[in-house]
Design a protein around this motif. Sequence first.
Motif, PDB file in Angstrom:
ATOM      1  N   ASP A 196     -15.884   4.555   3.355  1.00  0.00           N
ATOM      2  CA  ASP A 196     -14.209   4.986   3.372  1.00  0.00           C
ATOM      3  C   ASP A 196     -13.574   4.076   4.603  1.00  0.00           C
ATOM      4  O   ASP A 196     -13.949   3.065   4.451  1.00  0.00           O
ATOM      5  N   ASP A 197     -12.508   4.241   5.112  1.00  0.00           N
ATOM      6  CA  ASP A 197     -11.808   3.034   5.773  1.00  0.00           C
ATOM      7  C   ASP A 197     -12.037   2.443   6.659  1.00  0.00           C
ATOM      8  O   ASP A 197     -12.985   3.505   7.463  1.00  0.00           O
ATOM      9  N   ALA A 198     -12.392   1.123   6.792  1.00  0.00           N
ATOM     10  CA  ALA A 198     -12.283   0.418   7.819  1.00  0.00           C
ATOM     11  C   ALA A 198     -11.574   0.354   8.526  1.00  0.00           C
ATOM     12  O   ALA A 198     -10.051   0.882   8.347  1.00  0.00           O
ATOM     13  N   TYR A 234      -5.932   2.081  -6.860  1.00  0.00           N
ATOM     14  CA  TYR A 234      -5.672   3.651  -6.795  1.00  0.00           C
ATOM     15  C   TYR A 234      -6.959   3.911  -5.991  1.00  0.00           C
ATOM     16  O   TYR A 234      -7.098   4.277  -6.067  1.00  0.00           O
ATOM     17  N   ASP A 235      -6.011   5.394  -5.285  1.00  0.00           N
ATOM     18  CA  ASP A 235      -6.534   5.639  -4.182  1.00  0.00           C
ATOM     19  C   ASP A 235      -6.287   7.196  -4.215  1.00  0.00           C
ATOM     20  O   ASP A 235      -6.668   7.676  -6.130  1.00  0.00           O
ATOM     21  N   ASN A 236      -7.669   8.141  -4.043  1.00  0.00           N
ATOM     22  CA  ASN A 236      -7.786   9.305  -4.492  1.00  0.00           C
ATOM     23  C   ASN A 236      -7.700  10.042  -3.902  1.00  0.00           C
ATOM     24  O   ASN A 236      -8.375  11.433  -3.658  1.00  0.00           O
ATOM     25  N   ILE A 283      -9.820  -0.233  -7.366  1.00  0.00           N
ATOM     26  CA  ILE A 283     -10.262   1.722  -7.565  1.00  0.00           C
ATOM     27  C   ILE A 283     -10.846   1.902  -5.929  1.00  0.00           C
ATOM     28  O   ILE A 283     -11.447   1.197  -5.313  1.00  0.00           O
ATOM     29  N   CYS A 284     -10.183   2.990  -5.275  1.00  0.00           N
ATOM     30  CA  CYS A 284     -10.308   3.570  -4.139  1.00  0.00           C
ATOM     31  C   CYS A 284     -10.299   5.097  -4.074  1.00  0.00           C
ATOM     32  O   CYS A 284     -10.100   5.636  -3.688  1.00  0.00           O
ATOM     33  N   GLU A 285     -11.917   4.854  -4.417  1.00  0.00           N
ATOM     34  CA  GLU A 285     -12.739   6.665  -4.530  1.00  0.00           C
ATOM     35  C   GLU A 285     -12.953   6.531  -3.486  1.00  0.00           C
ATOM     36  O   GLU A 285     -14.421   7.666  -3.504  1.00  0.00           O
ATOM     37  N   ASP A 325       1.057  -0.916   0.122  1.00  0.00           N
ATOM     38  CA  ASP A 325       0.326  -0.228  -0.127  1.00  0.00           C
ATOM     39  C   ASP A 325       0.760   1.422   0.101  1.00  0.00           C
ATOM     40  O   ASP A 325       1.993   1.281  -0.024  1.00  0.00           O
ATOM     41  N   ASP A 326       0.688   2.302   0.236  1.00  0.00           N
ATOM     42  CA  ASP A 326       1.206   3.597   0.727  1.00  0.00           C
ATOM     43  C   ASP A 326       2.267   3.422   1.108  1.00  0.00           C
ATOM     44  O   ASP A 326       2.905   2.949   1.672  1.00  0.00           O
ATOM     45  N   CYS A 327       3.258   4.696   0.508  1.00  0.00           N
ATOM     46  CA  CYS A 327       4.541   4.172   1.370  1.00  0.00           C
ATOM     47  C   CYS A 327       5.792   4.270   0.587  1.00  0.00           C
ATOM     48  O   CYS A 327       6.852   4.522   2.144  1.00  0.00           O
TER      49      CYS A 327
HETATM   50  C1  GLA Z   1      -6.439   6.221   1.881  1.00  0.00           C
HETATM   51  C2  GLA Z   1      -6.868   4.683   1.468  1.00  0.00           C
HETATM   52  C3  GLA Z   1      -6.979   3.437   2.427  1.00  0.00           C
HETATM   53  C4  GLA Z   1      -5.175   3.670   2.799  1.00  0.00           C
HETATM   54  C5  GLA Z   1      -4.268   5.052   3.102  1.00  0.00           C
HETATM   55  C6  GLA Z   1      -2.997   4.766   2.542  1.00  0.00           C
HETATM   56  O1  GLA Z   1      -6.786   6.151   3.536  1.00  0.00           O
HETATM   57  O2  GLA Z   1      -8.527   4.916   1.268  1.00  0.00           O
HETATM   58  O3  GLA Z   1      -6.826   2.249   2.483  1.00  0.00           O
HETATM   59  O4  GLA Z   1      -3.992   3.598   1.314  1.00  0.00           O
HETATM   60  O5  GLA Z   1      -5.048   5.628   1.901  1.00  0.00           O
HETATM   61  O6  GLA Z   1      -1.986   6.175   2.936  1.00  0.00           O
END
Ligand code: GLA
Length: 393
Positions: A190-192, A133-135, A166-168, A56-58
């Motif tokens: 939104d994020d769980a 792919y985030d938003n 798709i992570c919108e 994921d990110d970073c």
């Molecule tokens: C958003 C996404 C999460 C995760 C973080 C990473 O919040 O919804 O699932 O990928 O970004 O920064």
Amino acid sequence: MTDDESETGLARTPPMGWNSWNAHSCEVTATDIRDAADALVETGLREAGYEYVVVDDCWMAEETDEGGRLSADPEDFPNGVSALGDYVHDRGLKFGLYSSAGSHTCQGYPASLGRERTHAEQFADWGVDYLKYDNCGNHRGRDAVSRYAAMGDALAAVDRDIVYSICEWGQSGSWRWGRNVGGHCWRVADDAVAKWQTSGEEFGLGIADIVDHVAALGIAPAQAPGGWNDPDMLQVGNGPDSAQSQHEPTDIHRPLTDAENRTHFAFWCLLGAPLMIGTDLTDISADLLDLLTNEHLLAIDRDPLGLQGTPDRRGATQEVWSKRLHDGAAVALWNRGEEPTDIRVDIDETAVPTAGDRYTVRDCWSGEQWETCGDLSARVDPRETAVFRVSPR
Ligand code: GLA
């Protein structure tokens, strides 16, 4: 797309795997990813179907090169992305990476808006099989459909099969257009977070909140093989010590209980959701492994019809949900109250096809099997969910 392609395309069943975010947040390193890949093999999770290992990110360096190309953070990923992909592939797994449809990722790293072709080619060269792919970042005035279609087109143009996640967050209804821009799944919320319910001021949604949100959206018709409503990654096994819980402003004082973990997993299977494990696999308990590899629940998640479960009866303490399956239906009796309770339903109320007058029932927790003429009932503990697979005889 021809009929043939639609039957052989990617993600005919919901994608399954492990994603680094909930377990490692922005501290993720190549070692964490290699450890997760090894653990997927050693625990039997790979054999159960968990095949994608998603960073994921970073993961990226803070700057792109003069051509806008991404590279891995030299300290945390010293051998680069391609070598990490090889490591994952060598273990019979698939490799996933993350970027965002904006100038930057949610944690402020360079992302892909306006550089979709370049980045999609890099992903393909590196052996990427799955893109989340985030938003986040600056959208430069472009709407979601145009931003997500640009990456969908870029992925379609490369010579590699890449699942497009798709992570919108469902902000502009990605279930309506996700499939049209090449998406294989689309976040609907939104994020769980690793909590049963959150209050309005906290970051993220608890497990029960997400189920409520999905029920309210009423988007089951958007889902079918090849394109899935995504209620977010699994928090099964997580609590205050998980890296995401520490990273985000949510008050989490205890891990999810066994009952909460079971209800969480059962609902994700009933929804036909992507199953991306988000806990640290290097010290996962035998009980959690049993849960994540429950063959009856996984068969519900991966049923070939690919439908989403929907509520038949809602309430403050008792809920009944069901999901039509190719040979019957799954029926879930959820005690969302705080006392043990008897929940009873006639299968006429559910998605079970009522062709006959006798039905085989399998308890998805115990594996026990029996017959009924139409009545289903169970004594259900607080926050537990009884799940039955019901087939006309
Ligand atoms: C958003 C996404 C999460 C995760 C973080 C990473 O919040 O919804 O699932 O990928 O970004 O920064």
